[in-house]
Each structure stands twice: as C-alpha cells, then as structure tokens.
Design a protein around this motif. Structure first.
Motif, PDB file in Angstrom:
ATOM      1  N   THR A  10       8.517  -4.835  -2.144  1.00 23.79           N
ATOM      2  CA  THR A  10       8.380  -3.429  -2.535  1.00 23.79           C
ATOM      3  C   THR A  10       7.147  -2.792  -1.900  1.00 23.79           C
ATOM      4  OG1 THR A  10       9.392  -3.962  -4.677  1.00 23.79           O
ATOM      5  CG2 THR A  10       8.226  -1.857  -4.500  1.00 23.79           C
ATOM      6  N   LEU A  11       6.042  -3.528  -1.874  1.00 25.40           N
ATOM      7  CA  LEU A  11       4.779  -2.967  -1.389  1.00 25.40           C
ATOM      8  C   LEU A  11       4.683  -2.941   0.132  1.00 25.40           C
ATOM      9  CD1 LEU A  11       2.357  -4.654  -3.946  1.00 25.40           C
ATOM     10  CD2 LEU A  11       3.448  -2.410  -4.064  1.00 25.40           C
ATOM     11  N   ARG A  12       5.641  -3.594   0.804  1.00 29.57           N
ATOM     12  CA  ARG A  12       5.637  -3.588   2.267  1.00 29.57           C
ATOM     13  C   ARG A  12       6.855  -2.827   2.792  1.00 29.57           C
ATOM     14  NH1 ARG A  12       8.637  -4.680   6.610  1.00 29.57           N
ATOM     15  NH2 ARG A  12       9.385  -6.631   5.697  1.00 29.57           N
ATOM     16  N   ASP A  13       8.041  -3.435   2.763  1.00 28.78           N
ATOM     17  CA  ASP A  13       9.238  -2.748   3.258  1.00 28.78           C
ATOM     18  C   ASP A  13       9.590  -1.572   2.359  1.00 28.78           C
ATOM     19  OD1 ASP A  13      11.720  -1.995   4.321  1.00 28.78           O
ATOM     20  OD2 ASP A  13      12.249  -4.039   4.833  1.00 28.78           O
ATOM     21  N   GLY A  14       9.393  -1.744   1.049  1.00 26.66           N
ATOM     22  CA  GLY A  14       9.682  -0.638   0.133  1.00 26.66           C
ATOM     23  C   GLY A  14       8.873   0.596   0.446  1.00 26.66           C
ATOM     24  N   GLU A  15       7.618   0.391   0.819  1.00 26.19           N
ATOM     25  CA  GLU A  15       6.742   1.526   1.128  1.00 26.19           C
ATOM     26  C   GLU A  15       7.142   2.191   2.443  1.00 26.19           C
ATOM     27  OE1 GLU A  15       1.981   2.568   0.966  1.00 26.19           O
ATOM     28  OE2 GLU A  15       2.605   0.664   1.831  1.00 26.19           O
ATOM     29  N   GLN A  16       7.965   1.526   3.246  1.00 25.97           N
ATOM     30  CA  GLN A  16       8.429   2.116   4.498  1.00 25.97           C
ATOM     31  C   GLN A  16       9.549   3.131   4.277  1.00 25.97           C
ATOM     32  OE1 GLN A  16       7.437  -1.990   6.941  1.00 25.97           O
ATOM     33  NE2 GLN A  16       9.275  -0.859   7.514  1.00 25.97           N
ATOM     34  N   SER A  17       9.943   3.351   3.022  1.00 25.79           N
ATOM     35  CA  SER A  17      10.901   4.416   2.728  1.00 25.79           C
ATOM     36  C   SER A  17      10.307   5.740   3.195  1.00 25.79           C
ATOM     37  CB  SER A  17      11.167   4.501   1.214  1.00 25.79           C
ATOM     38  OG  SER A  17      11.684   3.297   0.721  1.00 25.79           O
ATOM     39  N   PRO A  18      11.067   6.540   3.933  1.00 22.01           N
ATOM     40  CA  PRO A  18      10.539   7.829   4.403  1.00 22.01           C
ATOM     41  C   PRO A  18       9.961   8.652   3.256  1.00 22.01           C
ATOM     42  CG  PRO A  18      12.629   7.364   5.466  1.00 22.01           C
ATOM     43  CD  PRO A  18      12.435   6.299   4.417  1.00 22.01           C
ATOM     44  N   GLY A  19       8.706   9.069   3.411  1.00 23.46           N
ATOM     45  CA  GLY A  19       8.059   9.900   2.397  1.00 23.46           C
ATOM     46  C   GLY A  19       7.340   9.146   1.313  1.00 23.46           C
ATOM     47  N   THR A  20       7.423   7.813   1.330  1.00 25.57           N
ATOM     48  CA  THR A  20       6.768   7.010   0.291  1.00 25.57           C
ATOM     49  C   THR A  20       5.432   6.466   0.789  1.00 25.57           C
ATOM     50  OG1 THR A  20       8.833   6.343  -0.771  1.00 25.57           O
ATOM     51  CG2 THR A  20       6.931   4.910  -1.110  1.00 25.57           C
ATOM     52  N   SER A  21       4.404   6.589  -0.045  1.00 26.23           N
ATOM     53  CA  SER A  21       3.092   6.045   0.279  1.00 26.23           C
ATOM     54  C   SER A  21       2.407   5.629  -1.008  1.00 26.23           C
ATOM     55  CB  SER A  21       2.237   7.089   1.017  1.00 26.23           C
ATOM     56  OG  SER A  21       0.951   6.577   1.279  1.00 26.23           O
ATOM     57  N   PHE A  22       2.174   4.332  -1.154  1.00 23.89           N
ATOM     58  CA  PHE A  22       1.498   3.833  -2.346  1.00 23.89           C
ATOM     59  C   PHE A  22      -0.016   3.876  -2.137  1.00 23.89           C
ATOM     60  CE2 PHE A  22       5.479   1.124  -2.713  1.00 23.89           C
ATOM     61  CZ  PHE A  22       6.013   1.863  -3.756  1.00 23.89           C
ATOM     62  N   SER A  23      -0.722   4.360  -3.131  1.00 25.48           N
ATOM     63  CA  SER A  23      -2.181   4.330  -3.074  1.00 25.48           C
ATOM     64  C   SER A  23      -2.664   2.922  -3.380  1.00 25.48           C
ATOM     65  CB  SER A  23      -2.770   5.305  -4.098  1.00 25.48           C
ATOM     66  OG  SER A  23      -2.534   4.834  -5.422  1.00 25.48           O
ATOM     67  N   TYR A  24      -3.961   2.718  -3.202  1.00 25.90           N
ATOM     68  CA  TYR A  24      -4.570   1.433  -3.530  1.00 25.90           C
ATOM     69  C   TYR A  24      -4.281   1.073  -4.988  1.00 25.90           C
ATOM     70  CZ  TYR A  24      -8.349  -1.802  -4.816  1.00 25.90           C
ATOM     71  OH  TYR A  24      -9.063  -2.858  -5.308  1.00 25.90           O
ATOM     72  N   ASP A  25      -4.497   2.020  -5.895  1.00 32.99           N
ATOM     73  CA  ASP A  25      -4.270   1.764  -7.321  1.00 32.99           C
ATOM     74  C   ASP A  25      -2.793   1.521  -7.620  1.00 32.99           C
ATOM     75  OD1 ASP A  25      -6.946   1.974  -7.949  1.00 32.99           O
ATOM     76  OD2 ASP A  25      -6.840   4.113  -8.415  1.00 32.99           O
ATOM     77  N   ASP A  26      -1.913   2.244  -6.919  1.00 31.34           N
ATOM     78  CA  ASP A  26      -0.475   2.032  -7.103  1.00 31.34           C
ATOM     79  C   ASP A  26      -0.107   0.587  -6.772  1.00 31.34           C
ATOM     80  OD1 ASP A  26      -0.187   4.733  -7.684  1.00 31.34           O
ATOM     81  OD2 ASP A  26       0.550   5.269  -5.689  1.00 31.34           O
ATOM     82  N   LYS A  27      -0.612   0.131  -5.637  1.00 31.67           N
ATOM     83  CA  LYS A  27      -0.287  -1.233  -5.203  1.00 31.67           C
ATOM     84  C   LYS A  27      -0.812  -2.273  -6.188  1.00 31.67           C
ATOM     85  CE  LYS A  27       0.665  -1.047  -0.316  1.00 31.67           C
ATOM     86  NZ  LYS A  27       0.746  -1.918   0.856  1.00 31.67           N
ATOM     87  N   ARG A  28      -2.023  -2.063  -6.653  1.00 33.71           N
ATOM     88  CA  ARG A  28      -2.609  -3.014  -7.601  1.00 33.71           C
ATOM     89  C   ARG A  28      -1.804  -3.055  -8.891  1.00 33.71           C
ATOM     90  NH1 ARG A  28      -7.930  -4.772  -7.215  1.00 33.71           N
ATOM     91  NH2 ARG A  28      -7.346  -5.924  -9.088  1.00 33.71           N
ATOM     92  N   GLN A  29      -1.375  -1.885  -9.383  1.00 37.12           N
ATOM     93  CA  GLN A  29      -0.625  -1.828 -10.637  1.00 37.12           C
ATOM     94  C   GLN A  29       0.738  -2.498 -10.500  1.00 37.12           C
ATOM     95  OE1 GLN A  29       0.061   2.141 -12.135  1.00 37.12           O
ATOM     96  NE2 GLN A  29       1.020   1.425 -14.019  1.00 37.12           N
ATOM     97  N   ILE A  30       1.444  -2.183  -9.437  1.00 36.72           N
ATOM     98  CA  ILE A  30       2.770  -2.774  -9.227  1.00 36.72           C
ATOM     99  C   ILE A  30       2.660  -4.278  -9.026  1.00 36.72           C
ATOM    100  CG2 ILE A  30       4.767  -2.839  -7.673  1.00 36.72           C
ATOM    101  CD1 ILE A  30       4.222   0.184  -7.146  1.00 36.72           C
TER     102      ILE A  30
END
Length: 383
Positions: A10-30
């Motif tokens: 999710t945090l790698r390929d999932g974030e490659q969804s067009p328009g998706t960008s996880f912040s540092y805090d988003d990644k840590r929480q997920i």
C-alpha cells in the motif's frame, strides 16, 4: 492451501495511484496498523526517491516488529539507499519483457541478466534478505524468464517475485507459470498481480495454489492504473474460502480500509468486496427477511461482518419489505400493528422509488404520520 503470507505494498505501489501522496505521518500511521495486525511484510517505499521517502522508510523499519521492505532498481545508488534505510528486505527489479527492455530500458537481454545478478549479489553480501522481480514477467519470453530466474537463484536470491505488471494474466495461465517457476528455483516465490481485468485477487490466489508462499497486496486495491490485488479480499478469501490461517487480525480490516481511504483520498466504492458500504447491507425484502431470520441465508456464511470489524445493515428503500420495516420500527421504540407496518412500508417504497435515501428520521416521521404507538416504558426494545 497450507499457508499464505501477506506482503503489503500500500505504501509503495498503492501510493503510485494517480493523485495519491501519503505524508510522513500517513505512512507511519498506516504502517503501525499493518504491523499490529500481523502483516508479514510491509513495503514501506522507494528510499532513493527523496529524502522524505528515505526518512519515512527508515523510521518505519525501526519502529515496526514485522519485516520492512524497500524497493530498488538494479542500480547501485538505489540499492545503497535501501540498505542504508535499515530495511530487513530489499526488493530489486528489472524489466524482462522485450517491449520494456527495448523501449523503456533501451538495453539488451544480456545486460538485464548481468544487472540482475550484480544487484542480487550486492544485497545478499550484506546479509540482508533479497527479493528479485523480473518486471512484466507475464509478457516475457518464457525461456528468457527461466534463464533470468536461474541466474538470480545461482546468485543467492532469497525471494523471487513474479509480477503480472500489466494485469494480463488469467488464473489458469498464472498458476501454470508459477508452477514452472517453482520447478526452476529453490528460492521462495512471491506474486504481484494487477487488476486491469478485475483478476488480481483471483490470480494471486492461483499463484498461492501453484506453490507461491506470499502475495503482494494493497489495501482497498489501490495502485497503478486499476490497482493491485486487494489486501482485504486476499486475506478473507484465504481465511474463509480456503480455511487457512494467515495470522492476520482480520477484525481491523474495516478500520484499516477507512484510514487508507481517507489518507489516499480515493473513495471506496459501495460495492467493493469486504469493505464497501454495501458488503453487508440488505435492502431487498426477500434478502432482508432471510437475514433477519438467519444471516447465512443471503451472506457468505463463512465471512461475517464481525470478522472484518464491520456491521450488518438493513437499508431502507424501493426494495424494502415489511420484515425490515418492522425490525427497524421496533429498534426505534415503536409498537406497530400489521396494518401500520404495511402502511409505513408503502411510504418507504414510494420515497425510495424517487431515488431518495430513506433515513431513520424519515422512518420515524412515516411512523408518526401513521399514528404508530411507542412501546410502553419497561417493554424490551430490540437493539
């Protein structure tokens, strides 16, 4: 199926969804939730991509108890960045289909094999677990694919991931491919499937049936183009249909899905399997009546809403029947007669036929307009 490991991307390929960008805090929480749920591997990102990405991957690697993975091309600086981030696994990849070798990499087959072997050796000599992916494997010449697999096996690779990069595999073909791969390596096999034709989860399961140990998945199926095999679909299919314990705490799946939906800003469709709003909702009179009597009548039975941390819902609308209306009226503290139930049901159907959502407030208004009495104080109200 004896076992099935879960590799979350999710945090790698999932974030490659067009328009998706996880912040540092988003990644840590997920990542924290994935870790707590017992996910076997978390692919935290692509460390060489940026300083922020490197820091996020490094912090996830140091703060989680599960295996953390970093992605790297077959390029020294990528591999060094992944190793420096402190991940326990480095996932390195190179294109192997002719179309990608010629028109994306502008290289030759010989160069591909050489880079693959050198990169695997660069990772393994540090004692770090190495995963290698022949990208676009399902569009790769079969003999060349086997040549690459045998070369990285000899180089000491720990895991070989077979990716259906462009989502063109079918379950039968993918299963045969994984069986052939297993016959040419002693490395553990992982699969990565895309959903361009809606077959990602089916292909992932076919891969496990064929002898793969692990599938790469993403929450809510997010990822490149149409996305990846869905975390929730794969886990629940393994748990419920194959009756195999993944070790995942499935009761947090709905919670995880909602957080990823919020952070990715990708709305989950109502008809999404397992986690969509309609997954355990019933409007049809026949279905609602059956579910009120026994939920197994019109639900899978082997998968309940409680298993994924969700709730069953009786939705009111054009197709609602008297059983559902009676149940909902009792829940709201009303004591209707049969004639009143039928009268309120007609109002619900008419209101829903106008493509309007029937809310609890609407139901109470219909009941009051039909002069339905409230239950006497002290009388049991069914929740």
């Amino acid at each position: 199926m004896e076992s099935a490991r879960v590799f979350d991307t999710t945090l790698r390929d999932g974030e490659q969804s067009p328009g998706t960008s996880f912040s540092y805090d988003d990644k840590r929480q997920i990542a924290a939730i994935l870790d707590e749920m017992g996910t076997h591997v978390i692919e935290a990102g692509f460390p060489v991509n940026s300083d922020a990405e490197f820091e996020a991957v490094r912090d996830i690697a140091s703060s989680t108890s599960t295996t953390t993975c970093g992605l790297a091309r077959v390029v020294d600086k990528d591999i060094d960045a992944a190793l420096d981030s402190g991940v326990e696994m480095v996932h390195t990849f190179v294109s192997t289909s002719d179309v990608q070798i010629e028109d994306s990499m502008h290289a030759t087959r010989e160069e591909v094999v050489q880079r693959a072997v050198e990169s695997v050796e660069r990772v393994t000599e540090t004692g770090t677990t190495c995963m290698f992916s022949p990208m676009d494997a399902t569009r790769t010449d079969e003999q060349f694919l086997i040549d690459v697999i045998e070369a990285v096996t000899e180089a000491g690779v720990d895991w070989i991931n077979i990716p259906d990069t462009c989502g063109v595999a079918t379950p039968t073909r993918f299963r045969a491919m994984i069986e052939k791969v297993c016959a040419h390596t002693d490395a553990r096999i992982d699969v990565h499937t895309h959903d361009d034709f809606g077959l990602a989860t089916a292909n992932a399961l076919a891969g496990i049936e064929a002898g793969a140990d692990q599938a790469q998945v993403s929450v809510n199926s997010i990822g490149e183009r149409a996305g990846n095999a869905a975390y929730e679909e794969f886990v629940m299919a393994v748990e419920s249909l194959y009756q195999t314990d993944t070790g995942i705490d499935t009761t947090r799946i709905t919670e995880l899905s909602e957080i990823v939906e919020e952070k990715s800003q990708m709305e989950t469709p109502g008809n999404k399997p397992v986690v969509g709003d309609n997954a355990f909702s019933h409007e049809s009179g026949i279905h609602a009546a059956g579910v009120i009597e026994n939920s197994d009548t019109f639900e899978p039975g082997v998968m309940t809403p409680e298993m994924v941390g969700a709730e069953r819902k009786l939705v009111m609308g054009k197709h609602t029947g008297t059983h559902s209306v009676r149940e909902r009226l009792h829940e709201r503290g009303f004591d209707p007669t049969e004639d009143q139930v039928r009268a309120v049901t007609r109002r619900v159907k008419d209101y829903g036929a106008e493509k309007r959502r029937v809310t609890v407030s609407d139901l109470e208004r219909f009941a009051e307009e039909a002069d339905v009495d409230r239950q006497q104080e002290g009388e049991e109200v069914r929740a």
